[in-house]
Design a protein around this motif. Sequence first.
Motif, PDB file in Angstrom:
ATOM      1  N   MET A   1       0.865  -1.169   0.000  1.00  0.00           N
ATOM      2  CA  MET A   1       0.000   0.000   0.000  1.00  0.00           C
ATOM      3  C   MET A   1       0.911   1.231   0.000  1.00  0.00           C
ATOM      4  N   SER A   2       0.605   2.179  -0.834  1.00  0.00           N
ATOM      5  CA  SER A   2       1.423   3.378  -0.956  1.00  0.00           C
ATOM      6  C   SER A   2       1.195   4.338   0.210  1.00  0.00           C
ATOM      7  N   ALA A   3       2.126   5.267   0.379  1.00  0.00           N
ATOM      8  CA  ALA A   3       1.994   6.282   1.428  1.00  0.00           C
ATOM      9  C   ALA A   3       0.736   7.110   1.215  1.00  0.00           C
ATOM     10  N   ASP A   4       0.393   7.395  -0.029  1.00  0.00           N
ATOM     11  CA  ASP A   4      -0.830   8.156  -0.308  1.00  0.00           C
ATOM     12  C   ASP A   4      -2.072   7.369   0.095  1.00  0.00           C
ATOM     13  N   ASN A   5      -2.070   6.062  -0.154  1.00  0.00           N
ATOM     14  CA  ASN A   5      -3.210   5.231   0.230  1.00  0.00           C
ATOM     15  C   ASN A   5      -3.347   5.158   1.750  1.00  0.00           C
ATOM     16  N   ILE A   6      -2.215   5.078   2.435  1.00  0.00           N
ATOM     17  CA  ILE A   6      -2.247   5.052   3.900  1.00  0.00           C
ATOM     18  C   ILE A   6      -2.778   6.383   4.421  1.00  0.00           C
ATOM     19  N   LYS A   7      -2.299   7.479   3.868  1.00  0.00           N
ATOM     20  CA  LYS A   7      -2.772   8.804   4.278  1.00  0.00           C
ATOM     21  C   LYS A   7      -4.273   8.938   4.021  1.00  0.00           C
ATOM     22  N   SER A   8      -4.725   8.450   2.878  1.00  0.00           N
ATOM     23  CA  SER A   8      -6.148   8.492   2.542  1.00  0.00           C
ATOM     24  C   SER A   8      -6.966   7.667   3.541  1.00  0.00           C
ATOM     25  N   PHE A   9      -6.445   6.512   3.922  1.00  0.00           N
ATOM     26  CA  PHE A   9      -7.128   5.662   4.896  1.00  0.00           C
ATOM     27  C   PHE A   9      -7.326   6.410   6.213  1.00  0.00           C
ATOM     28  N   TYR A  10      -6.269   7.072   6.685  1.00  0.00           N
ATOM     29  CA  TYR A  10      -6.360   7.777   7.961  1.00  0.00           C
ATOM     30  C   TYR A  10      -7.156   9.075   7.879  1.00  0.00           C
ATOM     31  N   SER A  11      -7.444   9.548   6.678  1.00  0.00           N
ATOM     32  CA  SER A  11      -8.263  10.761   6.555  1.00  0.00           C
ATOM     33  C   SER A  11      -9.749  10.458   6.752  1.00  0.00           C
ATOM     34  N   GLN A  12     -10.107   9.180   6.765  1.00  0.00           N
ATOM     35  CA  GLN A  12     -11.501   8.786   6.975  1.00  0.00           C
ATOM     36  C   GLN A  12     -11.834   8.819   8.469  1.00  0.00           C
ATOM     37  N   ASN A  13     -13.129   8.933   8.767  1.00  0.00           N
ATOM     38  CA  ASN A  13     -13.517   8.901  10.174  1.00  0.00           C
ATOM     39  C   ASN A  13     -13.501   7.458  10.691  1.00  0.00           C
ATOM     40  N   SER A  14     -13.664   7.295  11.987  1.00  0.00           N
ATOM     41  CA  SER A  14     -13.544   5.981  12.627  1.00  0.00           C
ATOM     42  C   SER A  14     -14.515   4.958  12.053  1.00  0.00           C
ATOM     43  N   GLU A  15     -15.754   5.379  11.812  1.00  0.00           N
ATOM     44  CA  GLU A  15     -16.754   4.451  11.270  1.00  0.00           C
ATOM     45  C   GLU A  15     -16.391   4.016   9.855  1.00  0.00           C
ATOM     46  N   GLN A  16     -15.911   4.935   9.044  1.00  0.00           N
ATOM     47  CA  GLN A  16     -15.501   4.586   7.682  1.00  0.00           C
ATOM     48  C   GLN A  16     -14.324   3.612   7.705  1.00  0.00           C
ATOM     49  N   ARG A  17     -13.360   3.856   8.598  1.00  0.00           N
ATOM     50  CA  ARG A  17     -12.224   2.942   8.711  1.00  0.00           C
ATOM     51  C   ARG A  17     -12.684   1.565   9.173  1.00  0.00           C
ATOM     52  N   TYR A  18     -13.606   1.530  10.131  1.00  0.00           N
ATOM     53  CA  TYR A  18     -14.126   0.255  10.626  1.00  0.00           C
ATOM     54  C   TYR A  18     -14.776  -0.525   9.479  1.00  0.00           C
ATOM     55  N   ASP A  19     -15.646   0.139   8.731  1.00  0.00           N
ATOM     56  CA  ASP A  19     -16.338  -0.527   7.621  1.00  0.00           C
ATOM     57  C   ASP A  19     -15.358  -1.040   6.578  1.00  0.00           C
ATOM     58  N   LEU A  20     -14.308  -0.274   6.309  1.00  0.00           N
ATOM     59  CA  LEU A  20     -13.309  -0.702   5.329  1.00  0.00           C
ATOM     60  C   LEU A  20     -12.530  -1.905   5.849  1.00  0.00           C
ATOM     61  N   VAL A  21     -12.183  -1.890   7.120  1.00  0.00           N
ATOM     62  CA  VAL A  21     -11.476  -3.039   7.701  1.00  0.00           C
ATOM     63  C   VAL A  21     -12.330  -4.298   7.568  1.00  0.00           C
ATOM     64  N   ILE A  22     -13.605  -4.207   7.895  1.00  0.00           N
ATOM     65  CA  ILE A  22     -14.487  -5.369   7.797  1.00  0.00           C
ATOM     66  C   ILE A  22     -14.541  -5.879   6.357  1.00  0.00           C
ATOM     67  N   ALA A  23     -14.793  -4.999   5.413  1.00  0.00           N
ATOM     68  CA  ALA A  23     -14.903  -5.403   4.002  1.00  0.00           C
ATOM     69  C   ALA A  23     -13.605  -6.011   3.483  1.00  0.00           C
ATOM     70  N   GLN A  24     -12.489  -5.352   3.753  1.00  0.00           N
ATOM     71  CA  GLN A  24     -11.208  -5.837   3.243  1.00  0.00           C
ATOM     72  C   GLN A  24     -10.754  -7.121   3.949  1.00  0.00           C
ATOM     73  N   ALA A  25     -10.996  -7.217   5.242  1.00  0.00           N
ATOM     74  CA  ALA A  25     -10.615  -8.432   5.958  1.00  0.00           C
ATOM     75  C   ALA A  25     -11.401  -9.628   5.436  1.00  0.00           C
ATOM     76  N   LYS A  26     -12.679  -9.424   5.167  1.00  0.00           N
ATOM     77  CA  LYS A  26     -13.492 -10.502   4.595  1.00  0.00           C
ATOM     78  C   LYS A  26     -12.954 -10.912   3.229  1.00  0.00           C
ATOM     79  N   ALA A  27     -12.598  -9.929   2.425  1.00  0.00           N
ATOM     80  CA  ALA A  27     -12.093 -10.216   1.071  1.00  0.00           C
ATOM     81  C   ALA A  27     -10.734 -10.923   1.115  1.00  0.00           C
ATOM     82  N   GLN A  28      -9.881 -10.543   2.066  1.00  0.00           N
ATOM     83  CA  GLN A  28      -8.525 -11.086   2.130  1.00  0.00           C
ATOM     84  C   GLN A  28      -8.402 -12.306   3.041  1.00  0.00           C
TER      85      GLN A  28
END
Length: 120
Positions: A1-28
């Motif tokens: 994951m690039s530095a820009d992608n990491i920065k983009s991830f942390y620019s999201q609010n807590s709920e958005q990060r939670y939802d992304l973790v759930i979706a990506q963890a299920k996929a991976q």
Amino acid sequence: MSADNIKSFYSQNSEQRYDLVIAQAKAQGNLWTLADDQGCVIVESGKDEQCLVVWHDEAIAQDWAQNDFDGCRPLAITLDDFIAKWAPGMTQDGFDVAVAPSLAGEGIVVAPQELADDLA
């Protein structure tokens, strides 16, 4: 994951990060936490809860470790293991889970079984 992608991830609010973790963890099929020679990193939340910190991506876990946990390495946990072993054990031991906290330490804290249910 690039530095820009990491920065983009942390620019999201807590709920958005939670939802992304759930979706990506299920996929991976896994979650990532941090560990050192003593075991997994456990942090204290603002409510005095002892929490295992998890992410959906190894690079994000490594990036977060650079702040206060430089001697730690990312550790993969398969979803099957988290659901069958980690969640029940953590529940029994009184631990919670901090899901993808921001670099400032802000994030959603849930009971292990709640996270297991969301991942199932």
